[in-house]
Design a protein around this motif. Structure first.
Motif, mmCIF file in Angstrom:
data_model
loop_
_atom_site.group_PDB
_atom_site.id
_atom_site.type_symbol
_atom_site.label_atom_id
_atom_site.label_comp_id
_atom_site.label_asym_id
_atom_site.label_seq_id
_atom_site.Cartn_x
_atom_site.Cartn_y
_atom_site.Cartn_z
ATOM 1 N N VAL A 139 43.066 47.336 41.511
ATOM 2 C CA VAL A 139 41.664 47.112 41.140
ATOM 3 C C VAL A 139 41.294 45.635 41.258
ATOM 4 O O VAL A 139 40.159 45.293 41.607
ATOM 5 C CB VAL A 139 41.402 47.624 39.706
ATOM 6 N N LEU A 140 42.249 44.758 40.978
ATOM 7 C CA LEU A 140 41.983 43.321 41.027
ATOM 8 C C LEU A 140 41.801 42.791 42.449
ATOM 9 O O LEU A 140 41.213 41.723 42.639
ATOM 10 C CB LEU A 140 43.115 42.547 40.336
ATOM 11 N N VAL A 141 42.277 43.524 43.447
ATOM 12 C CA VAL A 141 42.162 43.057 44.833
ATOM 13 C C VAL A 141 40.699 42.882 45.244
ATOM 14 O O VAL A 141 40.317 41.802 45.728
ATOM 15 C CB VAL A 141 42.906 43.998 45.803
ATOM 16 N N PRO A 142 39.822 43.895 45.072
ATOM 17 C CA PRO A 142 38.406 43.665 45.444
ATOM 18 C C PRO A 142 37.722 42.639 44.555
ATOM 19 O O PRO A 142 36.813 41.930 45.012
ATOM 20 C CB PRO A 142 37.770 45.058 45.293
ATOM 21 N N VAL A 143 38.144 42.528 43.296
ATOM 22 C CA VAL A 143 37.578 41.505 42.412
ATOM 23 C C VAL A 143 37.927 40.122 42.948
ATOM 24 O O VAL A 143 37.064 39.233 43.030
ATOM 25 C CB VAL A 143 38.111 41.669 40.970
ATOM 26 N N PHE A 144 39.178 39.950 43.325
ATOM 27 C CA PHE A 144 39.631 38.687 43.911
ATOM 28 C C PHE A 144 38.843 38.366 45.182
ATOM 29 O O PHE A 144 38.368 37.241 45.373
ATOM 30 C CB PHE A 144 41.132 38.780 44.218
ATOM 31 N N ALA A 145 38.699 39.366 46.054
ATOM 32 C CA ALA A 145 37.988 39.160 47.318
ATOM 33 C C ALA A 145 36.530 38.767 47.078
ATOM 34 O O ALA A 145 36.005 37.854 47.728
ATOM 35 C CB ALA A 145 38.063 40.430 48.175
ATOM 36 N N TYR A 146 35.879 39.438 46.148
ATOM 37 C CA TYR A 146 34.471 39.141 45.846
ATOM 38 C C TYR A 146 34.313 37.700 45.372
ATOM 39 O O TYR A 146 33.416 36.980 45.833
ATOM 40 C CB TYR A 146 33.962 40.099 44.780
ATOM 41 N N LEU A 147 35.178 37.265 44.477
ATOM 42 C CA LEU A 147 35.089 35.900 43.958
ATOM 43 C C LEU A 147 35.313 34.869 45.046
ATOM 44 O O LEU A 147 34.591 33.868 45.141
ATOM 45 C CB LEU A 147 36.111 35.708 42.831
ATOM 46 N N VAL B 149 42.722 32.401 39.661
ATOM 47 C CA VAL B 149 43.180 32.965 38.386
ATOM 48 C C VAL B 149 43.451 34.457 38.531
ATOM 49 O O VAL B 149 44.487 34.971 38.077
ATOM 50 C CB VAL B 149 42.129 32.715 37.276
ATOM 51 N N VAL B 150 42.523 35.166 39.164
ATOM 52 C CA VAL B 150 42.689 36.605 39.356
ATOM 53 C C VAL B 150 43.905 36.897 40.230
ATOM 54 O O VAL B 150 44.680 37.819 39.950
ATOM 55 C CB VAL B 150 41.416 37.223 39.984
ATOM 56 N N PHE B 151 44.084 36.111 41.290
ATOM 57 C CA PHE B 151 45.246 36.297 42.165
ATOM 58 C C PHE B 151 46.542 36.088 41.385
ATOM 59 O O PHE B 151 47.504 36.853 41.537
ATOM 60 C CB PHE B 151 45.184 35.334 43.342
ATOM 61 N N ALA B 152 46.579 35.046 40.563
ATOM 62 C CA ALA B 152 47.776 34.757 39.769
ATOM 63 C C ALA B 152 48.081 35.898 38.802
ATOM 64 O O ALA B 152 49.248 36.300 38.639
ATOM 65 C CB ALA B 152 47.599 33.445 39.000
ATOM 66 N N LEU B 153 47.054 36.435 38.160
ATOM 67 C CA LEU B 153 47.247 37.559 37.239
ATOM 68 C C LEU B 153 47.767 38.788 37.976
ATOM 69 O O LEU B 153 48.682 39.473 37.509
ATOM 70 C CB LEU B 153 45.929 37.892 36.534
ATOM 71 N N ALA B 154 47.172 39.067 39.134
ATOM 72 C CA ALA B 154 47.595 40.223 39.918
ATOM 73 C C ALA B 154 49.043 40.068 40.377
ATOM 74 O O ALA B 154 49.836 41.013 40.310
ATOM 75 C CB ALA B 154 46.674 40.410 41.118
ATOM 76 N N ALA B 155 49.406 38.866 40.828
ATOM 77 C CA ALA B 155 50.778 38.613 41.271
ATOM 78 C C ALA B 155 51.762 38.752 40.118
ATOM 79 O O ALA B 155 52.887 39.238 40.294
ATOM 80 C CB ALA B 155 50.877 37.216 41.883
ATOM 81 N N LEU C 17 48.091 27.594 45.985
ATOM 82 C CA LEU C 17 47.763 26.197 46.289
ATOM 83 C C LEU C 17 46.535 26.099 47.192
ATOM 84 O O LEU C 17 45.726 25.176 47.059
ATOM 85 C CB LEU C 17 48.957 25.505 46.955
ATOM 86 N N LEU C 18 46.392 27.048 48.106
ATOM 87 C CA LEU C 18 45.232 27.038 48.993
ATOM 88 C C LEU C 18 43.958 27.503 48.277
ATOM 89 O O LEU C 18 42.857 27.089 48.632
ATOM 90 C CB LEU C 18 45.489 27.938 50.208
ATOM 91 N N LEU C 19 44.114 28.348 47.284
ATOM 92 C CA LEU C 19 42.949 28.880 46.580
ATOM 93 C C LEU C 19 42.309 27.852 45.648
ATOM 94 O O LEU C 19 41.082 27.793 45.531
ATOM 95 C CB LEU C 19 43.343 30.126 45.774
ATOM 96 N N VAL C 20 43.129 27.062 44.993
ATOM 97 C CA VAL C 20 42.593 26.098 44.026
ATOM 98 C C VAL C 20 41.796 25.011 44.759
ATOM 99 O O VAL C 20 42.305 24.393 45.696
ATOM 100 C CB VAL C 20 43.721 25.438 43.210
ATOM 101 N N PRO C 21 40.553 24.768 44.374
ATOM 102 C CA PRO C 21 39.731 23.727 45.016
ATOM 103 C C PRO C 21 40.113 22.337 44.532
ATOM 104 O O PRO C 21 39.418 21.721 43.711
ATOM 105 C CB PRO C 21 38.310 24.109 44.590
ATOM 106 N N TRP C 22 41.227 21.814 45.048
ATOM 107 C CA TRP C 22 41.747 20.539 44.571
ATOM 108 C C TRP C 22 40.762 19.397 44.795
ATOM 109 O O TRP C 22 40.697 18.464 44.005
ATOM 110 C CB TRP C 22 43.064 20.211 45.291
ATOM 111 N N GLY C 23 39.982 19.454 45.868
ATOM 112 C CA GLY C 23 39.050 18.377 46.174
ATOM 113 C C GLY C 23 38.008 18.151 45.105
ATOM 114 O O GLY C 23 37.582 17.015 44.865
#
Length: 215
Positions: free
Chosen positions: A34-42, A56-62, A154-160
């Motif tokens: 269920v978290l996969v489409p939520v992650f994609a939408y965000l 955050v959602v990806f980390a929880l799902a993983a 690491l790629l998901l987090v907006p470090w900039g």
């Protein structure tokens, strides 16, 4: 004296058919799906805030991947549904992340293609080879999964937008190196599965190299 939760009182592990379908391990697997489409939408919203929430959602799902597997084994909650749904949930999460990251320019497409071909190819290989023998996940395979989750995060987090430019640049370099290491481990572990499959095929039905029917 305590009883092993993964076995029945007689000491025999319950068969998947005897385990209730709605158990905590399977519920966690469904949550991950269920978290996969939520992650994609965000992630598709394209703002620093929603991108951070997608991380955050990806980390929880993983995290549920590790948890549901541990619970299923330790509490004897292995079911046929779980065997089917768990790898589907894992692949859906990682492949969705890779495709979307490549689509927004965060990850080269060749990396996504190599990883997806390896993941789907080895999944199909293990499916066909299980008629002869179960190809268990190797330590290298587990390392591969950990590295994939790490570089995706690491790629998901907006470090900039979250850190000073210099620090963000250093993290970007680390991420690029991690991506290359992950691709190497992904390919090497994939080749290892192919070698395993060849050895199993040559071993014959008895599982011994060179053994044929009736030996």
């Amino acid at each position: 004296m305590t009883t092993d939760p993964a076995t029945t009182p007689s000491g025999v592990s319950p068969s998947p058919a005897d385990v209730p379908l709605w158990n905590i391990a399977n519920v966690l697997t469904m949550v991950r799906i269920v978290l996969v489409p939520v992650f994609a939408y965000l992630l598709l919203q394209g703002t620093p805030g929603t991108r951070m929430w997608s991380a955050v959602v990806f980390a929880l799902a993983a995290a549920t991947d590790k948890l549901d597997g541990s619970l299923a084994r330790s509490r004897g909650l292995v079911t046929d549904f779980g065997k089917l749904a768990d790898p589907i949930a894992d692949k859906a999460l990682v492949i969705t992340a890779l495709v979307l990251l490549s689509a927004d320019g965060s990850l080269p497409w060749w990396v996504t293609v190599v990883i997806i071909v390896r993941e789907l190819g080895i999944t199909v290989l293990r499916f066909f080879m299980k008629r002869r023998a179960v190809m268990a996940a190797s330590k290298g395979g587990k390392l591969k999964t950990t590295l994939q989750v790490a570089f995706i995060l690491l790629l998901l987090v907006p470090w900039g937008s979250a850190l000073p430019t210099g620090v963000g640049d250093v993290i970007n370099v680390i991420t690029e190196v991690l991506v290359l290491v992950t691709v190497a481990v992904t390919v090497i572990t994939g080749l290892d599965y192919v070698v395993q499959a060849i050895r199993i095929a040559r071993a014959g039905p008895s599982g011994r190299p060179g053994a044929g029917p009736g030996r």
